[in-house]
Every structure is written in structure tokens, then in C-alpha cells.
Design a protein around this motif. Structure first.
Motif, PDB file in Angstrom:
ATOM      1  N   ALA A   1     -10.757  -9.015  -6.499  1.00 37.07           N
ATOM      2  CA  ALA A   1     -10.778 -10.422  -6.115  1.00 37.07           C
ATOM      3  C   ALA A   1      -9.365 -10.982  -6.144  1.00 37.07           C
ATOM      4  O   ALA A   1      -8.977 -11.658  -7.100  1.00 37.07           O
ATOM      5  N   SER A   2      -8.618 -10.679  -5.066  1.00 39.52           N
ATOM      6  CA  SER A   2      -7.236 -11.158  -5.030  1.00 39.52           C
ATOM      7  C   SER A   2      -6.883 -11.588  -3.611  1.00 39.52           C
ATOM      8  O   SER A   2      -7.440 -11.083  -2.639  1.00 39.52           O
ATOM      9  N   LEU A   3      -5.945 -12.519  -3.503  1.00 33.93           N
ATOM     10  CA  LEU A   3      -5.537 -13.005  -2.173  1.00 33.93           C
ATOM     11  C   LEU A   3      -4.247 -12.342  -1.711  1.00 33.93           C
ATOM     12  O   LEU A   3      -3.587 -12.808  -0.799  1.00 33.93           O
ATOM     13  N   GLU A   4      -3.917 -11.233  -2.349  1.00 35.01           N
ATOM     14  CA  GLU A   4      -2.635 -10.594  -2.058  1.00 35.01           C
ATOM     15  C   GLU A   4      -2.508 -10.235  -0.580  1.00 35.01           C
ATOM     16  O   GLU A   4      -1.461 -10.437   0.032  1.00 35.01           O
ATOM     17  N   VAL A   5      -3.600  -9.702  -0.021  1.00 36.34           N
ATOM     18  CA  VAL A   5      -3.558  -9.324   1.391  1.00 36.34           C
ATOM     19  C   VAL A   5      -3.249 -10.542   2.251  1.00 36.34           C
ATOM     20  O   VAL A   5      -2.409 -10.517   3.144  1.00 36.34           O
ATOM     21  N   PHE A   6      -3.957 -11.639   1.958  1.00 40.26           N
ATOM     22  CA  PHE A   6      -3.749 -12.879   2.722  1.00 40.26           C
ATOM     23  C   PHE A   6      -2.288 -13.326   2.672  1.00 40.26           C
ATOM     24  O   PHE A   6      -1.684 -13.668   3.687  1.00 40.26           O
ATOM     25  N   PHE A   7      -1.725 -13.303   1.481  1.00 40.01           N
ATOM     26  CA  PHE A   7      -0.336 -13.760   1.358  1.00 40.01           C
ATOM     27  C   PHE A   7       0.621 -12.848   2.114  1.00 40.01           C
ATOM     28  O   PHE A   7       1.576 -13.294   2.724  1.00 40.01           O
ATOM     29  N   ASN A   8       0.335 -11.556   2.051  1.00 36.84           N
ATOM     30  CA  ASN A   8       1.191 -10.619   2.775  1.00 36.84           C
ATOM     31  C   ASN A   8       1.169 -10.862   4.277  1.00 36.84           C
ATOM     32  O   ASN A   8       2.209 -10.870   4.942  1.00 36.84           O
ATOM     33  N   ILE A   9      -0.056 -11.067   4.798  1.00 31.34           N
ATOM     34  CA  ILE A   9      -0.189 -11.306   6.237  1.00 31.34           C
ATOM     35  C   ILE A   9       0.475 -12.628   6.622  1.00 31.34           C
ATOM     36  O   ILE A   9       1.218 -12.709   7.602  1.00 31.34           O
ATOM     37  N   SER A  10       0.242 -13.659   5.808  1.00 29.08           N
ATOM     38  CA  SER A  10       0.833 -14.977   6.106  1.00 29.08           C
ATOM     39  C   SER A  10       2.354 -14.891   6.096  1.00 29.08           C
ATOM     40  O   SER A  10       3.028 -15.507   6.920  1.00 29.08           O
TER      41      SER A  10
END
Lengths: 309, 242
Positions: free
Chosen positions: B49-58
Motif C-alpha cells: 500500500a504505497s503511492l511510490e509508483v504514482f509519484f515516480n510516474i508524476s
């Protein structure tokens, strides 16, 4: 508010667009700015409205220098730039609201002010349209409305009637004359008749320098120097009449325009008039004076003479 | 201050009127959503449960999107002549530039705000490190501010929007990628300097949750540098304009 331009010079690269120009405009005066393309009219107007800084010299509006108080000056100037650039993606009403709020018009009166401008500039039917959808003439009216909305003390109009139809031109001229009574107005134009009809004073500028300054009457006189009359006399032999005209005190030169109709051109000596003498001559000799017209030098001629060399 | 806000509001309206705002927001949500939820090492693949992928893409998406939304800001005013119109109103160059900057930041904030449902959904899936999420958003905003200022600067240089886009992209890529790549090959002070100039260094440090004044100063000075440079370019019309 007075405008004082002192030794204003503006260079683009090595070329001097405006070269050491000085003039004053007083409150309540409508000044017409004439000149061929590239003479420096627009540059001078851009400097007065604080968009361009002079290389040399200074411009003062209402006693404030454009170098020190641009914000205060801009608050008091209404400006219609050349080619009338507008935010095309905005509806007319929103655009006027935007301009009015930049001028810090209080919220309570903004609506009334916009309505007043819409009525004054005849934008009633177009006020909700996007500016890009308007015809050139209506865009020009929007340009005028945005220049007038904050009730400026100084109005600078760069070719205000470009793109308008004759009726609109008349309306705008009337508007400028009306506004010009209490404001200081500078307007530029290529149309000489327009400047003559609207302006109290004319400034002709050529290659960055002022070549003439005065009312249209003064300019004409200056260029003309001496009186030229067109005279038609009937009831006498043309050659006798010709001789009699030549013998008048103030005439310098008499010429036939049309021998069969008895039409002459009479040029007087400098600073004199032959009108009375011509009339008296006809009375004495019992001739019929059917035409006596002073031929005026047209402003066009003055303009051409001053800017063609 | 009020004038800056009036200008910002007009610009923001014009973003939405021209549909540009909708296109950017939908593309941004589509891109980040696709990679966060559906493709590659997405949330379900990682079972975390992490938003790491989202931040990387953004981090990468914004690099391309910000020049696209800033490119017209001043270039368009230059080419249509409205720059003269607005600057002869009681508005100075700085107010114009910051007003436009604020409108861009608002648009980016709206786009980022619309990704908050990702956060709430992942929160529902498992325990989330809330600190990491908020510092991630902060990192994106700080980075966006720097790139928006660079984009406005690029836009002030030209009348052509495409040229403005490319200039902004090139400058941004240096900060985004090239400085850090170059710093790997250089030792000593030059390597350190390039590493310090790289956005990545400071972005990583902010998203780790350590909000160091050094990183804040970096992003804020980069932003102000961009805005000052734009102001300077617009003021310089007095020398170059024909």
C-alpha cells in the motif's frame, strides 16, 4: 493633465526612430499626430504610455516622469494601441470587467461602468460574444471601451478609426471631440481629413523629427504664404478684365483659367488680400462678379511638401 | 497583490476556456492512473500500500506537461501584441509574470488534487505511510514550481509557442536528468555542484520525508530565478524590440 515631451530620442539598434522630439499637449487639447509610415508616431505613443523607455530625454504626464511614476501615469492614461490587440478568447463583458478591475474601479460601480461603456461604444448586441467572433469595427469599439472605462485624464489613440465604416468613423470622431473637451487627447491617423476634423492642433512628424506644429489653419497658411483667388467675371471683355485685374494694387499675378468663361486666378502679394479690390473693381466697371473663391492649400499638400524630401 | 490575483484568475479561466486545462488534467490522470493501477509494477503487483509508483510516474509526466501549459503564457502575448495592452494598464512586469505563474500552479494543484482519490483508495487497501504521501505531494509541487518558472522564462523569450515548449523542455531536462547523470562522471567540486543542481537530488530528499531547508531553498531559488529572468526579458524589450 498636461503631457510634456522633452528631447525624446528612441533608437532601435543604430537607427533613430524618434530623434530629439519635444512638444507639449495641454489639458483639453486634441492633438493629431501625422506622419508617413515609420515616422515615429507609434514609438512616441508607446513611450508616453510607459511601454517603451526613452534612450534620451524625458516625458512627463501631469508633472510625473514616466521613469519615476509609471504606475501612477498608467492609471491616468487610456490607450488604444496600434492594430488594437485584445484578448481574443474572452467575452466582451469579461474583458471589460478584467480591465476595470485592473484599474481598481470599485466593485459596486464596475457593472454600471461596463454598461456605460457598452452603450457609449454601441456594443449592446455583442457584449456576450467572444472578442474573436467580432468584426473589425466592433473590435475597434471594444478597444475604445477598454481605453475609456476608467475615465482617464489622458487618452492616447493610435489610429482609432482604422477598419471602421464611414458611419462608425463619424460616431468615433464625435466621441473623440466630446471626450476631448475635458481630457488631453493624442491621436494618430493616416486620414488627414479626420485629423483636421477632430484635432485642435496638428503635429507632423517625419523620420523621427517634428516638421510642423500648429492648427490646421496655421499649417495651411504657413505652406501657402499668399492668397490665391479664383475669380469669374462676366459682362466685360476678357482681355480688358484681365488688364484691370493686373493693375490692382495688391495683385502680383493674374492667370487665365478659362478664357471663354472669364475665369481667372489672382495671386496677391505676400500678406495682402485682393478680395475687396476685385469686388470694387466690378462695381466700378459694372461687371458681374459671379465667382470669388479663395483656393485653400489642402492639408494633403502641406503634408506632402513636408514629408516628401 | 490584488492585481497579481486578477491576472492569475484571468489566466486560469483562459486555461479552462481553451480546453487545455481539461486535456492536461485528463491526460495526467490517465497516465498516472494507468501506471499506478493497471500496468507494470502497479500497486497490485507490488502488493504494497504505497503511492511510490504514482509519484515516480508524476515525476516524469510533469516534466513534459508543464512546458506544454506554460508555453503560450507570454509567447502568445508577444505575438498578438496584448503584452503592450496589459503593460500599459497599471500593471508591471513582475505582477504579470507572477500572476501567470500562480495560474499555472493552481492548474497543477488542481490536477494533483484530483489524484487524491488514489491516496484514499490505497489507504483503504492497507496501511499507508501518510508522511511519505504528503511529502511526495510537496515534492511534486516544489518541482512543478521550478519547472513552471522555467517554462514562463522560455515563453518570454519568443513569439513562437513551439519554440517556447522546446526551450523549456531542454532546460528542464538538464535539471531533471542530465545534471545528475553528468555528476556521476565528475569527481570533486564540479561533481558536487552538478549533483546539487539536479532536481532529482532535492526531490528524493523531500519525498523521503526529510524536509531540509537546503532543498526548500533550492526549489524556491530556482523558481524565483526563473521568474526574475522572465521579468528581465520582458523589461528588456526596450533594447531589442523592433
Amino acid at each position: 493633465m498636461d503631457i510634456v515631451v522633452r528631447n525624446f530620442t528612441k533608437k532601435y539598434g543604430a537607427q533613430k526612430a524618434v530623434d530629439n522630439v519635444s512638444f507639449d499637449v495641454k489639458t483639453g487639447e486634441v492633438l493629431g499626430f501625422l506622419g508617413p509610415n515609420g515616422a515615429g508616431k507609434t514609438t512616441t505613443m508607446k513611450a508616453i504610455t510607459c511601454f517603451l523607455a526613452p534612450n534620451e530625454g524625458d516625458i512627463q504626464v501631469g508633472g510625473m516622469s514616466i521613469k519615476d511614476n509609471p504606475d501612477e501615469i498608467k492609471r491616468n492614461i487610456g490607450y488604444l494601441p496600434e492594430n488594437n490587440p485584445l484578448y481574443n478568447d474572452m467575452p466582451v463583458i469579461d474583458y471589460l470587467y478584467f480591465v476595470a478591475s485592473l484599474h481598481r474601479i470599485p466593485k459596486e460601480v464596475i457593472k454600471d461602468k461596463i454598461l456605460e461603456m457598452v452603450n457609449l461604444c454601441g456594443l449592446e448586441g455583442e457584449k456576450h460574444k467572444k472578442i474573436s467572433e467580432l468584426s473589425k469595427g466592433y473590435k475597434q469599439r471594444v478597444g475604445l471601451a477598454q481605453a475609456l472605462i476608467h475615465d482617464p485624464k489622458v487618452l492616447v489613440l493610435d489610429e482609432p478609426t482604422a477598419g471602421l465604416d464611414p458611419n462608425q468613423i463619424m460616431e468615433i470622431r464625435d466621441l473623440i471631440r466630446k471626450i476631448g473637451r475635458e481630457k488631453t487627447v493624442i491621436l494618430s491617423s493616416h486620414i488627414l481629413a479626420e485629423v483636421e476634423a477632430t484635432c485642435d492642433r496638428i503635429l507632423i512628424i517625419n523620420k523621427g523629427k517634428i516638421v510642423a506644429d500648429g492648427s490646421s489653419g496655421q499649417l495651411r497658411k504657413q505652406a501657402q504664404g499668399r492668397e490665391i483667388l479664383k475669380v469669374t467675371i462676366e459682362g466685360g471683355d476678357v482681355n480688358t478684365v484681365f488688364k484691370a485685374l493686373q493693375e490692382l494694387n495688391n495683385t502680383e499675378l493674374v492667370d487665365f483659367v478659362s478664357k471663354s468663361d472669364g475665369q481667372f486666378e489672382v495671386q496677391s502679394k505676400p500678406d495682402t488680400s485682393s478680395r475687396r479690390d476685385v469686388f470694387q473693381l466690378c462695381v466700378d466697371k459694372g461687371w458681374y462678379l459671379t465667382e470669388l473663391t479663395p483656393t485653400e492649400t489642402k492639408l494633403e499638400d502641406v503634408f506632402r511638401e513636408l514629408t516628401m524630401n | 497583490m490584488k492585481k497579481i490575483w486578477i491576472i492569475a484568475r484571468r489566466e486560469l479561466n483562459s486555461y479552462f476556456d481553451s480546453l487545455l486545462a481539461y486535456v492536461v488534467i485528463i491526460l495526467f490522470l490517465g497516465f498516472t492512473g494507468f501506471f499506478t493501477w493497471l500496468f507494470g509494477s502497479d500497486v497490485f503487483f507490488r502488493k504494497e500500500a504505497s503511492l511510490e509508483v504514482f509519484f515516480n510516474i508524476s515525476f516524469w509526466t510533469l516534466l513534459f506537461f508543464i512546458p506544454a501549459i506554460t508555453m503560450r503564457l507570454i509567447a502568445e502575448e508577444n505575438s498578438s501584441g496584448t503584452l503592450e495592452l496589459i503593460l500599459t494598464k497599471p500593471v508591471n512586469e513582475w505582477q504579470l509574470v507572477t500572476g501567470k505563474f500562480i495560474s499555472t500552479m493552481l492548474l497543477i494543484a488542481i490536477a494533483l488534487g484530483l489524484t487524491l482519490p488514489y491516496y484514499f483508495t490505497i489507504w483503504g487497501l492497507g496501511p499507508v505511510d501518510h508522511g511519505a504521501v504528503w511529502s511526495g505531494y510537496l515534492g511534486l509541487l516544489l518541482m512543478s514550481a521550478a519547472y513552471a518558472a522555467i517554462g514562463i522564462f522560455a515563453s518570454s523569450l519568443t513569439k513562437n509557442q513551439i519554440v517556447a515548449f522546446l526551450i523549456a523542455l531542454i532546460i528542464s531536462i538538464f535539471f531533471h536528468l542530465l545534471f545528475s547523470l553528468l555528476s556521476l562522471n565528475l569527481k570533486g567540486w564540479s561533481g558536487n555542484l552538478l549533483n546539487f543542481l539536479s532536481v532529482r537530488t532535492h526531490y528524493d530528499s523531500v519525498t523521503r520525508g526529510v524536509i531540509d531547508s537546503k532543498d526548500l531553498i533550492y526549489f524556491i531559488s530556482l523558481t524565483f530565478l526563473g521568474l526574475f529572468a522572465s521579468e528581465l526579458v520582458i523589461t528588456k524589450r526596450n533594447v531589442t524590440e523592433n
